[in-house]
Design a protein around this motif. Structure first.
Motif, PDB file in Angstrom:
ATOM      1  N   THR A  61      -2.470  39.169   8.461  1.00  0.00           N
ATOM      2  CA  THR A  61      -3.839  39.688   8.467  1.00  0.00           C
ATOM      3  C   THR A  61      -4.516  39.412   9.802  1.00  0.00           C
ATOM      4  N   PHE A  62      -4.242  38.225  10.370  1.00  0.00           N
ATOM      5  CA  PHE A  62      -4.831  37.872  11.660  1.00  0.00           C
ATOM      6  C   PHE A  62      -4.333  38.794  12.768  1.00  0.00           C
ATOM      7  N   ILE A  63      -3.049  39.115  12.763  1.00  0.00           N
ATOM      8  CA  ILE A  63      -2.486  40.019  13.774  1.00  0.00           C
ATOM      9  C   ILE A  63      -3.094  41.407  13.629  1.00  0.00           C
ATOM     10  N   SER A  64      -3.276  41.865  12.396  1.00  0.00           N
ATOM     11  CA  SER A  64      -3.922  43.168  12.168  1.00  0.00           C
ATOM     12  C   SER A  64      -5.343  43.165  12.701  1.00  0.00           C
ATOM     13  N   LEU A  65      -6.031  42.018  12.516  1.00  0.00           N
ATOM     14  CA  LEU A  65      -7.395  41.900  13.032  1.00  0.00           C
ATOM     15  C   LEU A  65      -7.402  41.981  14.553  1.00  0.00           C
ATOM     16  N   LEU A  66      -6.430  41.337  15.202  1.00  0.00           N
ATOM     17  CA  LEU A  66      -6.354  41.390  16.665  1.00  0.00           C
ATOM     18  C   LEU A  66      -6.129  42.814  17.168  1.00  0.00           C
ATOM     19  N   ALA A  93       0.778  37.677  22.114  1.00  0.00           N
ATOM     20  CA  ALA A  93       0.596  37.715  23.573  1.00  0.00           C
ATOM     21  C   ALA A  93       0.649  39.151  24.088  1.00  0.00           C
ATOM     22  N   ALA A  94       1.520  39.966  23.492  1.00  0.00           N
ATOM     23  CA  ALA A  94       1.633  41.373  23.923  1.00  0.00           C
ATOM     24  C   ALA A  94       0.359  42.152  23.585  1.00  0.00           C
ATOM     25  N   ILE A  95      -0.245  41.850  22.436  1.00  0.00           N
ATOM     26  CA  ILE A  95      -1.502  42.514  22.057  1.00  0.00           C
ATOM     27  C   ILE A  95      -2.601  42.174  23.056  1.00  0.00           C
ATOM     28  N   ILE A  96      -2.692  40.892  23.417  1.00  0.00           N
ATOM     29  CA  ILE A  96      -3.714  40.476  24.372  1.00  0.00           C
ATOM     30  C   ILE A  96      -3.461  41.085  25.744  1.00  0.00           C
ATOM     31  N   ALA A  97      -2.196  41.125  26.159  1.00  0.00           N
ATOM     32  CA  ALA A  97      -1.858  41.701  27.467  1.00  0.00           C
ATOM     33  C   ALA A  97      -2.201  43.183  27.516  1.00  0.00           C
ATOM     34  N   ARG A  98      -1.934  43.886  26.421  1.00  0.00           N
ATOM     35  CA  ARG A  98      -2.161  45.330  26.393  1.00  0.00           C
ATOM     36  C   ARG A  98      -3.646  45.673  26.401  1.00  0.00           C
ATOM     37  N   HIS A  99      -4.443  44.913  25.674  1.00  0.00           N
ATOM     38  CA  HIS A  99      -5.859  45.266  25.521  1.00  0.00           C
ATOM     39  C   HIS A  99      -6.782  44.491  26.454  1.00  0.00           C
ATOM     40  N   GLU A 100      -6.391  43.273  26.848  1.00  0.00           N
ATOM     41  CA  GLU A 100      -7.277  42.420  27.636  1.00  0.00           C
ATOM     42  C   GLU A 100      -6.805  42.228  29.077  1.00  0.00           C
ATOM     43  N   SER A 101      -5.672  42.858  29.432  1.00  0.00           N
ATOM     44  CA  SER A 101      -5.135  42.794  30.807  1.00  0.00           C
ATOM     45  C   SER A 101      -4.890  41.355  31.273  1.00  0.00           C
ATOM     46  N   THR A 102      -4.500  40.496  30.353  1.00  0.00           N
ATOM     47  CA  THR A 102      -4.176  39.110  30.687  1.00  0.00           C
ATOM     48  C   THR A 102      -2.855  38.755  30.012  1.00  0.00           C
ATOM     49  N   ASP A 103      -1.867  38.372  30.827  1.00  0.00           N
ATOM     50  CA  ASP A 103      -0.530  38.103  30.310  1.00  0.00           C
ATOM     51  C   ASP A 103      -0.334  36.601  30.107  1.00  0.00           C
ATOM     52  N   PHE A 104      -0.224  36.186  28.847  1.00  0.00           N
ATOM     53  CA  PHE A 104      -0.009  34.781  28.526  1.00  0.00           C
ATOM     54  C   PHE A 104       1.447  34.487  28.158  1.00  0.00           C
ATOM     55  N   SER A 105       2.344  35.432  28.413  1.00  0.00           N
ATOM     56  CA  SER A 105       3.723  35.288  27.942  1.00  0.00           C
ATOM     57  C   SER A 105       4.457  34.132  28.612  1.00  0.00           C
ATOM     58  N   ALA A 129       8.348  32.033  17.431  1.00  0.00           N
ATOM     59  CA  ALA A 129       8.320  32.497  18.826  1.00  0.00           C
ATOM     60  C   ALA A 129       8.060  34.004  18.883  1.00  0.00           C
ATOM     61  N   GLU A 130       8.641  34.745  17.928  1.00  0.00           N
ATOM     62  CA  GLU A 130       8.447  36.195  17.894  1.00  0.00           C
ATOM     63  C   GLU A 130       6.986  36.541  17.601  1.00  0.00           C
ATOM     64  N   THR A 131       6.372  35.789  16.679  1.00  0.00           N
ATOM     65  CA  THR A 131       4.969  36.033  16.345  1.00  0.00           C
ATOM     66  C   THR A 131       4.073  35.761  17.546  1.00  0.00           C
ATOM     67  N   ILE A 132       4.357  34.677  18.244  1.00  0.00           N
ATOM     68  CA  ILE A 132       3.554  34.319  19.412  1.00  0.00           C
ATOM     69  C   ILE A 132       3.672  35.392  20.489  1.00  0.00           C
ATOM     70  N   GLN A 133       4.891  35.884  20.725  1.00  0.00           N
ATOM     71  CA  GLN A 133       5.079  36.923  21.735  1.00  0.00           C
ATOM     72  C   GLN A 133       4.392  38.222  21.324  1.00  0.00           C
ATOM     73  N   GLU A 134       4.377  38.522  20.023  1.00  0.00           N
ATOM     74  CA  GLU A 134       3.679  39.715  19.549  1.00  0.00           C
ATOM     75  C   GLU A 134       2.184  39.613  19.822  1.00  0.00           C
TER      76      GLU A 134
END
Length: 345
Positions: A265-270, A228-240, A221-226
């Motif tokens: 590695t995938f999170i770093s890529l995001l 989601a936070a990356i996408i919200a911060r950079h893509e202005s879309t909140d999937f939380s 759950a923590e990984t998923i929220q992390e």
């Protein structure tokens, strides 16, 4: 729908985790199929259904030819044949093929003099997407025309995987190029490399436990929220507020396709890749929802209702239409929030 009108069960009881790989090929497809199965594991656990454009006037030798490249069981499909893991199923000449629950059903093709074009790959891919959803993989190999393109789009919308032979390695590149033009293809590779991707996909469970040996690939759950936070911060879309199960499947799907060795590695890529963030955002959006899904209702409005309203309307008088919006969720979804803001609710 079944004969008695009940909804088809989209998750068969036997082999519920079975991945089904639909492979479409036409002109020049034999070499591609041989290369694909030669590099594919014999115990991946998936079922493979090969859809070709076959002439009804000649006996197909595909079974004998593929038997030289793989040790998996190979079957020429008969009516009602049930799918099993580590098996290959070949469409017979003069037939279309569909998947219903976990059984294959044969449908006669149109007569040759019919003006309707026949697209057997699209027909099977669409049934595959409906039944297996995230456990569906569509592969388009060498061939002319556009068969398979519409079916791959359906598989993508259902959350499945879409793979296409690289046009430069195809003897005939019409089908691969048509599929690639949709912009919805996950990987574009030669057949030998597509086989390795398929093997990776079907061996990677979506949900893993703490006891799994490969803990680096554990989606918590923590990984998923992390993410989601990356996408919200950079893509202005909140999937939380999306369902955890939906986020898990879609993130895991994109992680596998990305080729990253582990989730870290995938999170770093995001964090660094604008393109990868945009792709994941697109994957997380629920693409199966669309306007005008109930085609018959909209046709009736267009043909019977709206023309009468226009004919009866007075000159220079506005004709207004309203669409009801029902909000029942405790936490409004993303699109509901957008509409409430637009309507000032």
């Amino acid at each position: 729908m079944s004969d008695n009108g009940s909804q088809i069960d989209a998750c068969p009881a036997q082999f519920p985790d079975l991945f089904v790989v639909g492979i479409g090929a036409s002109a020049g497809g034999l070499n591609a199929l041989e290369e694909f199965f030669e590099h594919l594991s014999n115990n991946s656990g998936a079922a493979f259904v090969v859809i070709q454009h076959l002439s009804p006037d000649f006996k197909s030798l595909m079974k004998e030819l593929l038997a030289r490249r793989t040790r998996m069981e190979i079957y020429r499909v008969v009516e009602g044949m049930e799918l099993r893991p580590n098996s290959i199923y070949l469409i017979p000449p003069g037939k279309n093929l569909v998947l219903d629950q976990q059984k294959l059903h044969l449908i006669p093709q149109k007569e040759r003099n019919s003006r309707e074009l026949n697209f057997p790959i699209d027909i099977f891919f669409e049934s595959l997407a409906q039944i297996r959803q995230e456990q569906s993989i569509g592969v388009v190999l060498s061939g002319t025309g556009s068969d398979g393109t519409k079916g791959l789009r359906t598989i993508n919308q259902a959350g499945g995987f879409t793979l296409v032979q690289h046009p430069s390695s195809a003897q005939f590149d019409g089908m691969p190029k048509s599929a690639i033009a949709t912009g919805l293809v996950d990987r574009i590779l030669p057949p030998s490399e597509l086989a390795l991707v398929v093997d990776q996909l079907v061996r990677s469970p979506v949900f893993q436990t703490v006891n799994d040996h490969n803990a680096a690939n554990l989606l918590t759950a923590e990984t998923i929220q992390e993410i989601a936070a990356i996408i919200a911060r950079h893509e202005s879309t909140d999937f939380s507020h999306y369902k955890i199960s939906t986020l898990t499947r879609r993130i895991h799907r994109r992680y596998l396709i990305s080729g990253c060795e582990n989730l870290e590695t995938f999170i770093s890529l995001l964090k660094t890749s604008v393109q990868e963030r945009a792709i994941l955002r697109h994957d997380l959006l629920i693409s199966v929802t669309q306007f005008f899904r109930d085609r018959s209702a909209w046709d009736y409005l267009a043909e019977q209702v709206i023309p009468q309203l226009v004919a009866q309307a007075q000159p220079n008088i506005e004709l207004r239409c309203w669409v009801t919006l029902v909000l029942q969720a405790k936490k409004p979804t993303l699109w509901q929030c957008c509409w409430m803001k637009r309507l000032q609710i």
